[in-house]
Design a protein around this motif. Structure first.
Motif, PDB file in Angstrom:
ATOM      1  N   PHE A 174      -2.180-137.357  19.778  1.00 60.19           N
ATOM      2  CA  PHE A 174      -3.193-137.812  20.727  1.00 60.19           C
ATOM      3  C   PHE A 174      -3.142-139.334  20.862  1.00 60.19           C
ATOM      4  O   PHE A 174      -2.967-140.060  19.877  1.00 60.19           O
ATOM      5  CB  PHE A 174      -4.591-137.411  20.251  1.00 60.19           C
ATOM      6  CG  PHE A 174      -5.056-136.089  20.786  1.00 60.19           C
ATOM      7  CD1 PHE A 174      -5.436-135.949  22.115  1.00 60.19           C
ATOM      8  CD2 PHE A 174      -5.127-134.986  19.959  1.00 60.19           C
ATOM      9  CE1 PHE A 174      -5.868-134.737  22.608  1.00 60.19           C
ATOM     10  CE2 PHE A 174      -5.561-133.766  20.436  1.00 60.19           C
ATOM     11  CZ  PHE A 174      -5.933-133.638  21.767  1.00 60.19           C
ATOM     12  N   HIS A 175      -3.321-139.797  22.074  1.00 55.11           N
ATOM     13  CA  HIS A 175      -3.510-141.220  22.359  1.00 55.11           C
ATOM     14  C   HIS A 175      -4.853-141.322  23.075  1.00 55.11           C
ATOM     15  O   HIS A 175      -4.950-141.078  24.281  1.00 55.11           O
ATOM     16  CB  HIS A 175      -2.388-141.765  23.249  1.00 55.11           C
ATOM     17  CG  HIS A 175      -1.017-141.625  22.657  1.00 55.11           C
ATOM     18  ND1 HIS A 175      -0.349-142.677  22.062  1.00 55.11           N
ATOM     19  CD2 HIS A 175      -0.184-140.546  22.552  1.00 55.11           C
ATOM     20  CE1 HIS A 175       0.834-142.264  21.636  1.00 55.11           C
ATOM     21  NE2 HIS A 175       0.958-140.973  21.923  1.00 55.11           N
ATOM     22  N   CYS A 176      -5.899-141.677  22.327  1.00 52.87           N
ATOM     23  CA  CYS A 176      -7.247-141.641  22.905  1.00 52.87           C
ATOM     24  C   CYS A 176      -8.136-142.673  22.213  1.00 52.87           C
ATOM     25  O   CYS A 176      -8.113-142.813  20.983  1.00 52.87           O
ATOM     26  CB  CYS A 176      -7.842-140.242  22.748  1.00 52.87           C
ATOM     27  SG  CYS A 176      -9.461-140.033  23.519  1.00 52.87           S
ATOM     28  N   ILE A 207      -4.890-138.247  32.550  1.00 57.42           N
ATOM     29  CA  ILE A 207      -4.100-137.767  31.412  1.00 57.42           C
ATOM     30  C   ILE A 207      -2.613-137.985  31.682  1.00 57.42           C
ATOM     31  O   ILE A 207      -2.165-137.995  32.833  1.00 57.42           O
ATOM     32  CB  ILE A 207      -4.348-136.277  31.085  1.00 57.42           C
ATOM     33  CG1 ILE A 207      -3.790-135.370  32.182  1.00 57.42           C
ATOM     34  CG2 ILE A 207      -5.808-135.996  30.853  1.00 57.42           C
ATOM     35  CD1 ILE A 207      -3.784-133.906  31.790  1.00 57.42           C
ATOM     36  N   LYS A 219      -3.940-147.562  27.810  1.00 58.02           N
ATOM     37  CA  LYS A 219      -3.197-146.524  28.525  1.00 58.02           C
ATOM     38  C   LYS A 219      -1.742-146.944  28.724  1.00 58.02           C
ATOM     39  O   LYS A 219      -0.814-146.153  28.497  1.00 58.02           O
ATOM     40  CB  LYS A 219      -3.839-146.236  29.882  1.00 58.02           C
ATOM     41  CG  LYS A 219      -3.104-145.150  30.674  1.00 58.02           C
ATOM     42  CD  LYS A 219      -3.440-145.163  32.152  1.00 58.02           C
ATOM     43  CE  LYS A 219      -4.883-144.831  32.404  1.00 58.02           C
ATOM     44  NZ  LYS A 219      -5.157-144.653  33.861  1.00 58.02           N
ATOM     45  N   TYR A 274      -1.911-138.495  26.284  1.00 50.83           N
ATOM     46  CA  TYR A 274      -2.901-139.555  26.489  1.00 50.83           C
ATOM     47  C   TYR A 274      -4.071-138.968  27.269  1.00 50.83           C
ATOM     48  O   TYR A 274      -3.887-138.249  28.268  1.00 50.83           O
ATOM     49  CB  TYR A 274      -2.318-140.731  27.275  1.00 50.83           C
ATOM     50  CG  TYR A 274      -3.416-141.584  27.867  1.00 50.83           C
ATOM     51  CD1 TYR A 274      -4.078-142.531  27.085  1.00 50.83           C
ATOM     52  CD2 TYR A 274      -3.843-141.394  29.178  1.00 50.83           C
ATOM     53  CE1 TYR A 274      -5.132-143.275  27.606  1.00 50.83           C
ATOM     54  CE2 TYR A 274      -4.892-142.135  29.709  1.00 50.83           C
ATOM     55  CZ  TYR A 274      -5.537-143.073  28.919  1.00 50.83           C
ATOM     56  OH  TYR A 274      -6.587-143.794  29.428  1.00 50.83           O
ATOM     57  N   CYS A 275      -5.286-139.287  26.821  1.00 50.23           N
ATOM     58  CA  CYS A 275      -6.489-138.901  27.551  1.00 50.23           C
ATOM     59  C   CYS A 275      -7.579-139.910  27.223  1.00 50.23           C
ATOM     60  O   CYS A 275      -7.353-140.877  26.483  1.00 50.23           O
ATOM     61  CB  CYS A 275      -6.928-137.484  27.177  1.00 50.23           C
ATOM     62  SG  CYS A 275      -7.366-137.276  25.436  1.00 50.23           S
ATOM     63  N   ASN A 276      -8.755-139.701  27.778  1.00 47.66           N
ATOM     64  CA  ASN A 276      -9.882-140.587  27.486  1.00 47.66           C
ATOM     65  C   ASN A 276     -10.975-139.788  26.780  1.00 47.66           C
ATOM     66  O   ASN A 276     -10.933-138.548  26.761  1.00 47.66           O
ATOM     67  CB  ASN A 276     -10.394-141.251  28.768  1.00 47.66           C
ATOM     68  CG  ASN A 276     -10.838-140.238  29.815  1.00 47.66           C
ATOM     69  OD1 ASN A 276     -11.681-139.388  29.543  1.00 47.66           O
ATOM     70  ND2 ASN A 276     -10.266-140.324  31.017  1.00 47.66           N
ATOM     71  N   PRO A 277     -11.960-140.447  26.198  1.00 46.64           N
ATOM     72  CA  PRO A 277     -12.995-139.720  25.442  1.00 46.64           C
ATOM     73  C   PRO A 277     -13.859-138.808  26.305  1.00 46.64           C
ATOM     74  O   PRO A 277     -14.563-137.948  25.768  1.00 46.64           O
ATOM     75  CB  PRO A 277     -13.829-140.841  24.806  1.00 46.64           C
ATOM     76  CG  PRO A 277     -13.531-142.057  25.598  1.00 46.64           C
ATOM     77  CD  PRO A 277     -12.128-141.915  26.086  1.00 46.64           C
ATOM     78  N   TYR A 308     -11.443-135.598  26.833  1.00 46.91           N
ATOM     79  CA  TYR A 308     -10.913-135.121  25.548  1.00 46.91           C
ATOM     80  C   TYR A 308     -11.530-133.780  25.150  1.00 46.91           C
ATOM     81  O   TYR A 308     -10.823-132.844  24.760  1.00 46.91           O
ATOM     82  CB  TYR A 308     -11.168-136.176  24.469  1.00 46.91           C
ATOM     83  CG  TYR A 308     -10.881-135.712  23.060  1.00 46.91           C
ATOM     84  CD1 TYR A 308      -9.585-135.709  22.551  1.00 46.91           C
ATOM     85  CD2 TYR A 308     -11.915-135.274  22.222  1.00 46.91           C
ATOM     86  CE1 TYR A 308      -9.319-135.281  21.262  1.00 46.91           C
ATOM     87  CE2 TYR A 308     -11.662-134.847  20.931  1.00 46.91           C
ATOM     88  CZ  TYR A 308     -10.367-134.851  20.451  1.00 46.91           C
ATOM     89  OH  TYR A 308     -10.111-134.423  19.174  1.00 46.91           O
ATOM     90  N   TYR A 362     -13.783-147.300  24.871  1.00 44.21           N
ATOM     91  CA  TYR A 362     -13.490-146.951  26.266  1.00 44.21           C
ATOM     92  C   TYR A 362     -14.416-147.669  27.247  1.00 44.21           C
ATOM     93  O   TYR A 362     -14.105-147.774  28.444  1.00 44.21           O
ATOM     94  CB  TYR A 362     -13.612-145.435  26.443  1.00 44.21           C
ATOM     95  CG  TYR A 362     -13.135-144.917  27.782  1.00 44.21           C
ATOM     96  CD1 TYR A 362     -11.791-144.977  28.132  1.00 44.21           C
ATOM     97  CD2 TYR A 362     -14.038-144.363  28.689  1.00 44.21           C
ATOM     98  CE1 TYR A 362     -11.350-144.502  29.354  1.00 44.21           C
ATOM     99  CE2 TYR A 362     -13.608-143.875  29.910  1.00 44.21           C
ATOM    100  CZ  TYR A 362     -12.262-143.948  30.243  1.00 44.21           C
ATOM    101  OH  TYR A 362     -11.831-143.478  31.458  1.00 44.21           O
TER     102      TYR A 362
END
Length: 554
Positions: free
Chosen positions: A86-88, A53, A104, A65-68, A71, A94
């Motif tokens: 959100f940036h995801c 993150i 990212k 920023y995070c990933n699924p 999240y 992914y």
């Protein structure tokens, strides 16, 4: 001093596991990334995925920023943030590792695009490091900023002015908000009180064994709690006020209290040899300090009865209790002064007013004696506007009390302190005027303010035993005393209450005209009231635990 346009927090490998960033993330996310958090371990995902993150906090918005994968774990903690961006990626997107890495980097570039000065939480509390922007430049995500095509067209540290905001963030962390107050009450305070339980357990023994207790043995719970906690603590204050201690009798001098050398207490200072001239100690001063927080509490406890029981024509006990009585009277006044000081500070938020509070207490009678030295103070940063949101400790010490009865030697010192929290709001009255409304809570009030242990056997001269031995409680309106459980005995010449802490509390029949016992429906109710009493009973009210019906003239 210039302010940053945003505060950048990067977790995991992308910041080379920077502890300052982790500390900020835990503050924002309620400890989600603490090492002892088992929620993440149950997911089965690797650490580098869960702590993937990046957070950029701006004055009017937050970019995350995070990933699924992480999240869903983050959402309950951040959903209420205002202006959150959100940036995801989606789960399908992914799965392409190269595309995910490019996303990212591009997200990171977009986050900081409008900034010129960026704050970095470089150090965690208690471990201040010299800020080096070239170390930041070596962080993987920061290095990727310079990649052509997807990067930010140049080196990150050349394009943006970086500044260390660690110290400023520490001030924010120390403020008492609803979440930190909940943690304090249900975690820190409970652990703190448990240390006192362990301390009292050392004295739950027979009289001969109490006499052989050393300062080292008695203080071991406080010392272990403090030293183990300091291994991971961010508190750097090593002054005597922030160290635990247990000192017996005449060993509790001002010099020893101010030395701050409590890590290696002597095994040779025992209850039986720390009084005047190597006699039995009459009291002890104790302090417990939380190694990871602001909680601190000190008390003075006694060895021997602090009252003079009725003993017929025998006057020996009167002489034995004179020193204990003097110390307990001074301590009672000190407690009253500290509580009055807290009350005063809560209303005025002014430390200078606190020092005037003892003048309105019974302490004013004592401090008129030239031979007593005393200090009263509030331990808290009072030089900033945030002091109202901090835990304070009000403390008072009376040093090197001489034996006023014989004029020989020093009895030691008396100490008392409480940790408390104040709250103040401005209230608009009906006439339009604005006035402050203040409240305070003493966090360490549950720690007994008064306790004593017998170190010699008491005798009583009340005639023939008639009946008794049933469990009763003695209660007092005195703020230092808590209900004491003991046994009640009826003698031909009076009544006797006995417990191992207070000793014998006896009332001669010459001081009573009648005893009224109450039979009610409650399991705990008053049983004994003394009518036409000719002596001061110290506000004692005796209560029976078992119902009974009895009324007898003595």
């Amino acid at each position: 001093k210039s302010q940053p346009d945003g505060i950048l927090c990067i977790l995991g490998i992308d910041s080379r596991y920077n502890e300052g960033c982790r500390e900020l993330a835990n503050y924002l996310l309620f400890g989600l990334y603490n090492q002892n958090n088992n929620d993440f371990e149950r997911t089965g995902f690797p650490e580098e995925v869960l702590d993937d993150i990046i957070i950029l906090i701006k004055p009017d918005s937050v970019h995350l920023y995070c990933n699924p994968v992480n999240y869903n774990h983050l959402l309950p903690y951040v959903a209420h943030w205002r202006n959150l961006h959100f940036h995801c990626l989606t789960e399908n997107e992914y799965e392409d590792e190269e595309a995910a890495e490019e996303f990212k980097i591009s997200s990171f570039v977009d986050m900081v695009r409008d900034c010129s000065r960026i704050g970095i939480p470089y150090s965690c509390q208690g471990h201040l490091q010299i800020f080096d922007m070239f170390i930041v430049e070596k962080w993987p995500i920061v290095q990727a900023f310079a990649l052509e095509g997807i990067g930010g067209d140049g080196f990150f540290t050349m394009k943006y002015e970086l500044m260390d905001v660690s110290v400023d963030l520490w001030k924010t962390y120390s403020k008492m908000d609803p979440v930190s107050l909940e943690d304090l009450l249900f975690e820190d305070l409970m652990i703190f009180e448990h240390q006192w339980t362990n301390f009292f357990a050392n004295f739950d023994t027979e009289i001969p064994f109490i006499l052989e207790l050393s300062e080292s043995q008695a203080g071991e719970p406080f010392r272990s709690y403090f030293s183990h906690g300091m291994i991971s603590s961010h508190i750097t204050d090593n002054s005597p006020s922030r160290q635990p201690f247990v000192l017996f009798g005449s060993h509790s001098t001002k010099e020893n209290l101010n030395s701050g050398n409590f890590n290696f207490p002597s095994e040779g200072h025992l209850v039986r040899n720390t009084g005047l001239g190597g006699s039995t100690a009459k009291h002890m001063v104790v302090q417990c300090v939380s190694p990871k927080g602001p909680l601190a509490c000190s008390r003075t406890y006694f060895f021997g009865a602090t009252h003079i029981p009725f003993l017929g024509n025998d006057n020996e006990m009167h002489k034995q209790t004179d020193q204990v009585t003097l110390l307990s009277q001074i301590y009672s006044a000190v407690v009253e002064a500290v509580l009055a000081g807290i009350e005063c500070y809560a209303k005025t938020s002014t430390e200078s007013k606190v020092n005037e509070a003892p003048c309105n207490c019974s302490l004013s009678v004592i401090v008129d004696l030239d031979c007593l030295q005393y200090e009263i103070y509030v331990i808290t940063p009072l030089d900033n506007e945030d002091s109202l949101s901090l835990i304070k400790t009000a403390s008072m010490m009376v040093f090197d009390i001489p034996d006023l009865l014989t004029g020989r030697g020093c009895l030691g010192s008396v100490v008392f302190s409480e940790s408390f929290l104040t709250s103040q709001i401005q209230v608009k009255e009906k006439d339009g005027s604005i006035s402050p409304d203040s409240r305070h809570v003493i966090l360490t009030a549950a720690i007994p303010r008064f306790a004593s242990w017998l170190v010699s056997e008491d005798k009583s001269f009340l005639g023939t035993l008639l009946t008794g031995g049933d469990g009763v409680y003695v209660c007092s309106s005195n703020p230092q005393a808590v209900p004491a459980e003991g046994k009640l005995y009826f003698f031909s010449d009076g009544i006797l209450f006995f417990d191992p802490h207070h000793g014998s509390i006896s009332i001669s029949k010459n001081h009573m005209s009648s005893i009224s016992l109450y039979d009610g429906v409650s399991t705990v109710f008053p049983i004994c009231s003394v009518a036409s009493c000719n002596i001061v009973l110290g506000d004692f009210i005796t209560q029976y635990r078992k119902p009974g019906k009895y009324n007898k003239n003595v």
